[in-house]
Design a protein around this motif. Structure first.
Motif, PDB file in Angstrom:
ATOM      1  N   THR A 456      18.163  59.470  46.500  1.00  0.00           N
ATOM      2  CA  THR A 456      17.534  60.741  46.848  1.00  0.00           C
ATOM      3  C   THR A 456      16.794  60.575  48.168  1.00  0.00           C
ATOM      4  O   THR A 456      16.288  59.501  48.481  1.00  0.00           O
ATOM      5  CB  THR A 456      16.534  61.207  45.772  1.00  0.00           C
ATOM      6  N   ARG A 458      13.935  62.839  50.392  1.00  0.00           N
ATOM      7  CA  ARG A 458      13.077  64.018  50.415  1.00  0.00           C
ATOM      8  C   ARG A 458      12.076  63.907  51.560  1.00  0.00           C
ATOM      9  O   ARG A 458      11.620  62.817  51.890  1.00  0.00           O
ATOM     10  CB  ARG A 458      12.327  64.163  49.092  1.00  0.00           C
ATOM     11  N   VAL A 533      19.453  64.396  55.573  1.00  0.00           N
ATOM     12  CA  VAL A 533      18.146  65.000  55.807  1.00  0.00           C
ATOM     13  C   VAL A 533      18.099  65.522  57.239  1.00  0.00           C
ATOM     14  O   VAL A 533      18.519  64.826  58.170  1.00  0.00           O
ATOM     15  CB  VAL A 533      16.997  63.981  55.612  1.00  0.00           C
ATOM     16  N   ASP A 600      14.922  69.083  44.914  1.00  0.00           N
ATOM     17  CA  ASP A 600      14.708  68.014  45.890  1.00  0.00           C
ATOM     18  C   ASP A 600      13.776  68.411  47.034  1.00  0.00           C
ATOM     19  O   ASP A 600      13.740  67.747  48.068  1.00  0.00           O
ATOM     20  CB  ASP A 600      16.034  67.504  46.456  1.00  0.00           C
ATOM     21  N   VAL A 601      12.996  69.497  46.854  1.00  0.00           N
ATOM     22  CA  VAL A 601      12.034  69.910  47.869  1.00  0.00           C
ATOM     23  C   VAL A 601      10.655  69.373  47.504  1.00  0.00           C
ATOM     24  O   VAL A 601      10.187  69.550  46.384  1.00  0.00           O
ATOM     25  CB  VAL A 601      11.987  71.445  47.999  1.00  0.00           C
ATOM     26  N   SER A 602      10.007  68.718  48.463  1.00  0.00           N
ATOM     27  CA  SER A 602       8.645  68.228  48.262  1.00  0.00           C
ATOM     28  C   SER A 602       7.699  68.987  49.197  1.00  0.00           C
ATOM     29  O   SER A 602       7.006  69.897  48.779  1.00  0.00           O
ATOM     30  CB  SER A 602       8.556  66.725  48.501  1.00  0.00           C
ATOM     31  N   PHE A 724       9.961  69.530  43.546  1.00  0.00           N
ATOM     32  CA  PHE A 724      11.125  68.823  43.001  1.00  0.00           C
ATOM     33  C   PHE A 724      10.839  68.243  41.617  1.00  0.00           C
ATOM     34  O   PHE A 724      11.767  67.983  40.849  1.00  0.00           O
ATOM     35  CB  PHE A 724      11.603  67.732  43.956  1.00  0.00           C
ATOM     36  N   ASN A 756      11.742  73.696  53.862  1.00  0.00           N
ATOM     37  CA  ASN A 756      11.548  72.420  53.169  1.00  0.00           C
ATOM     38  C   ASN A 756      10.665  71.484  53.983  1.00  0.00           C
ATOM     39  O   ASN A 756      10.887  70.286  54.089  1.00  0.00           O
ATOM     40  CB  ASN A 756      12.883  71.757  52.825  1.00  0.00           C
TER      41      ASN A 756
END
Length: 770
Positions: A456, A458, A533, A600-602, A724, A756
């Protein structure tokens, strides 16, 4: 068991294996096809020189893979089951054949596991029988626990050796209890008994169902005991939580749910009750209580370490939760349903965290682990509990066998627990989980060619954080970065095998691709998964809300199919001369947004123009994202902050609507005025009622900010949970809450945006004035 070799499986297990392979192959092919279509990758095969250098001089090692794919963290749906394979709870026919063979060979760890069984009291054929008519917990439940453990041990011995003395004894116990027991009662603990013991009785019965010495009448009577006494209680608890379903659902910790989930699933298989089985599976994936996987694992920390819901309670209950969830997933696996991989191996994330938490280092200290504070009805949990630490519960083999032996993944902390507790045996008077896991779950050595997986990437606190699952025999890992999907990768960091598998990168602006390689003593394994990303972040969803007609609102980014107007939602005049969304606050008027927008968004920014004709109803929402009333993220237009003042409030939680993990309040305002004076005093001139107002909230790392007309009004300075962490969010809305019963928002909305990343104060000001 190697899933690519099915030539030696019995017919009933061969069908199970085919189900698993077909589902996995379909998902892998579908993900690969969609990913390559999106990124337009032309050359999937990396050409490398003997020293691993590619044509442009970069360090690009070939793992023999035919390609790469964009990593996908979406969990596939579990289809409803209509029939079952037998035996198919904790073990299959192939498992028992393996046990026989390994015991005959004197191979380890099976020989030690067999010795643990044959040296236990449960191996004795001279134990007294204790059937009881009315079982109570607390009370006389110990008699049932001992007989239940005895029966399971007899069943194992018969199934492995064929010794009918043990088969006859097992049947004697099963028949005695099914012809005697009439009720299961007690205080709230009766619901623990229904799940813990209903599951283990079903597991014993499942082993014995093929025994010629068990009459059809006896089998049917035992199934009736489980279906009539235990199953209704399991179902009642998961649906009602002892009367607290809609008031204080978090009163019951994760193990309460998990016990009854195990009971319902096991009884469903043993009694061929597909409805019970499917209900248990559905609860695992989407239940409201703390035992559902999204709530049992409260937070996912760097390195895929999953903070268990009871970590701050005590270690006895925490390790029980891992034992139960391992049992649950193994039973589903033996029916062809892979819950182990759900949410990117979330069960392993929890097991690794709990194992590390209960491993004492040579120094006498415990590993330093991250912990995110949270609240529930029991209060605030601020640290890992020292009660019962380290705990000696022995039920780690099932987790170890699946992730390490079957899949070839690295599970360093679980591996330490297995080494510490082998061979798993039985303790008289215990009975919270099945015994003898070393014997029953061990399936051989792991594959040495499994590359890193579960990658992952992020944007967290303005940087790229990478997390991944390691390989069983890795000696170190290389983090590699490229500007292309499938080639030109260069190593940017190297981590030792004993380090937490996480890395934070600051690559600069642009679109970047990441992958992980693992070096073993024999070869270098390159992950097939690539994470993409774009820095510093993007506009990922944008509804201008200026269509002026119809029920569809287009997503200007083109990433989704847009949104849908519901009920009496319509169009009005916007702040910039264009049409806007008009929500009357009645007749189900709202906008349904696409699901999983914040996957998967922080770091995040959410912004929207708002106009209200009067003070919004208390608890009405501008926007919300979540699963239900327990797990959500959003912004209330009006919320009572204290006895005297209301406020706008942004909040995120996985516990319940009453106890949030992070809150940002706006300045207080007079209850009769919307966005009035910061000090809450009445001033009609400060009211924003009847005016267009730009509202934005940002989250960067743990800092949340709320902006009104481009100016920061307040902050939440320690928000441990990012979007996320909510995982899937099927309930995403404008103008209503995820729970469906809070008041609808009344007003007009325009230009709804999600980024994001956290926009700067200058960028927010530009949005408000642009």
């Amino acid at each position: 068991m190697n899933h690519s070799d099915t030539s030696k499986l019995p017919s009933e297990d061969l069908e199970t294996e085919r189900l698993r392979l077909n589902r996995r192959q379909f998902m892998a092919h579908a993900v690969a096809f969609m990913s390559l279509t999106m990124v337009g990758c032309r050359d999937l095969i990396e050409i490398t020189s003997p020293d691993g250098a590619s044509a442009d001089g970069s360090n690009s090692l070939n793992s023999g893979s035919s390609g790469c794919r964009i990593a996908d963290s979406i969990s596939p749906d579990i289809e409803a089951r209509t029939s079952f394979l037998h035996p198919g709870l904790l073990n299959t026919a192939a498992d028992f054949e393996r046990m026989r063979q390994k015991i005959d060979e004197g191979a380890e760890p099976w020989a030690s596991g067999w010795a643990a069984l044959t040296s236990s009291y449960a191996y004795s054929l001279s134990q007294p029988l204790r059937p009881t008519e009315e079982v109570t917990r607390p009370g006389n439940v110990a008699s049932m626990i001992i007989d239940m453990q005895q029966t399971y041990a007899y069943a194992l011995v018969w199934k492995i050796t064929g010794d009918t003395r043990y088969g006859d004894k097992a049947v004697e116990y099963l028949d005695a209890w099914s012809s005697t027991m009439t009720s299961l009662t007690g205080n709230a603990d009766r619901f623990l008994a229904s799940g813990l013991y209903g599951c283990q009785w079903a597991c014993a019965g499942e082993i014995m169902r093929t025994y010629d010495g068990w009459s059809p009448e006896g089998l049917a009577r035992f199934q009736g005991m489980l279906s009539d006494i235990f199953l209704p209680m399991c179902r009642q608890f998961l649906r009602e939580h002892n009367g607290t379903e809609w008031t204080k659902i978090t009163n019951y910790w994760a193990n309460w749910d998990l016990a009854n989930m195990c009971g319902m699933l096991a009884i469903g298989v043993f009694c061929d009750d597909a409805e019970a089985y499917n209900e248990a599976i559905e609860y695992f994936t989407s239940g409201r209580g703390n035992g559902a996987i999204d709530h049992a694992v409260q937070f996912v920390h760097p390195g895929h370490l999953g903070q268990w819901q009871e970590s701050a309670r005590d270690q006895g209950h925490t390790t029980l939760g891992i034992a139960l969830i391992g049992c649950f997933c193994e039973m589903a696996w033996n029916q062809g349903d892979d819950l182990y991989s759900h949410r990117n191996n979330r069960v392993l994330a929890a097991a690794e965290y709990v194992a590390a938490m209960n491993h004492r280092l040579p120094s006498g200290e415990f590993p330093e682990l991250p912990f995110a504070p949270f609240r529930n009805v029991h209060g605030t949990s601020g640290e890992i509990s020292g009660i019962g630490r380290p705990h000696g519960r022995a039920f780690w083999e099932v987790i170890y066998n699946h992730y390490v032996n079957r899949l070839g993944l690295s599970a360093p902390w679980v591996s330490r627990m297995v080494e510490r507790h082998r061979p798993e045996g039985i303790s008289r008077g215990g009975g919270d989980q099945p015994a003898f896991g070393t014997l029953t779950f061990s399936s051989g050595s792991p594959s040495g060619d499994t590359p890193p997986s579960g990658l992952t990437a992020r944007i967290i606190d303005g940087a790229v954080r990478l997390d991944w699952w390691g390989s069983a025999f890795a000696e170190h890992y290389d983090v590699q970065r490229s500007v292309s999907t499938c080639e030109g990768y260069r190593t940017v960091a190297t981590l030792g095998a004993d380090e937490t598998r996480t890395y934070t990168d600051n690559p600069g602006d642009g679109t970047w691709y990441y992958r992980i390689t693992a070096s073993t003593a024999q070869e270098t394994l390159v992950s097939h998964e690539v994470a993409m990303v774009t820095m510093p972040g993007e506009l990922i969803f944008h509804l201008p809300l200026d269509e002026g007609s119809g029920t569809h609102a287009a997503d200007a980014t083109g990433r989704t199919g847009g949104a849908t107007l519901k009920g009496s939602a319509s169009w009005g005049a916007g702040h910039d001369g264009l049409p806007c969304l008009d929500l009357p606050g009645a007749d189900d008027a709202c906008v349904k947004l696409p699901p999983n927008l914040l996957k998967d968004v922080s770091d995040v920014t959410i912004a929207v123009w708002v106009r209200v004709p009067s003070t919004p109803p208390r608890n009405s929402w501008l926007f919300s994202f979540g699963h239900n009333d327990v797990s959500y993220f959003g912004c209330r237009a009006n919320q009572r902050h204290d006895t005297w003042a209301d406020s706008m409030r942004c909040e995120i939680t996985k516990n319940t609507s009453d106890y949030t993990s992070g809150i940002i309040h706006s300045h207080r305002f007079h209850p009769q005025q919307w966005l009035g004076n910061p000090d809450g005093t009445f001033d009609s001139g400060a009211s924003k009622v009847g005016q267009w107002v730009h509202i934005a909230m940002t989250l960067k790392g743990r800092l949340g900010l709320l902006y009104i007309n481009g100016e920061a009004t307040n902050s939440g300075e320690d928000m441990p949970m990012a979007p996320f962490q909510l995982d899937d969010t099927p309930q995403n809305w404008l103008g209503r809450a995820t729970n469906g019963w809070d008041p609808l928002f009344r007003g007009r909305l325009q230009d709804f945006r999600i980024y994001n990343r956290a926009l700067s104060a200058t960028e927010i000001s530009h949005l408000a004035n642009g």
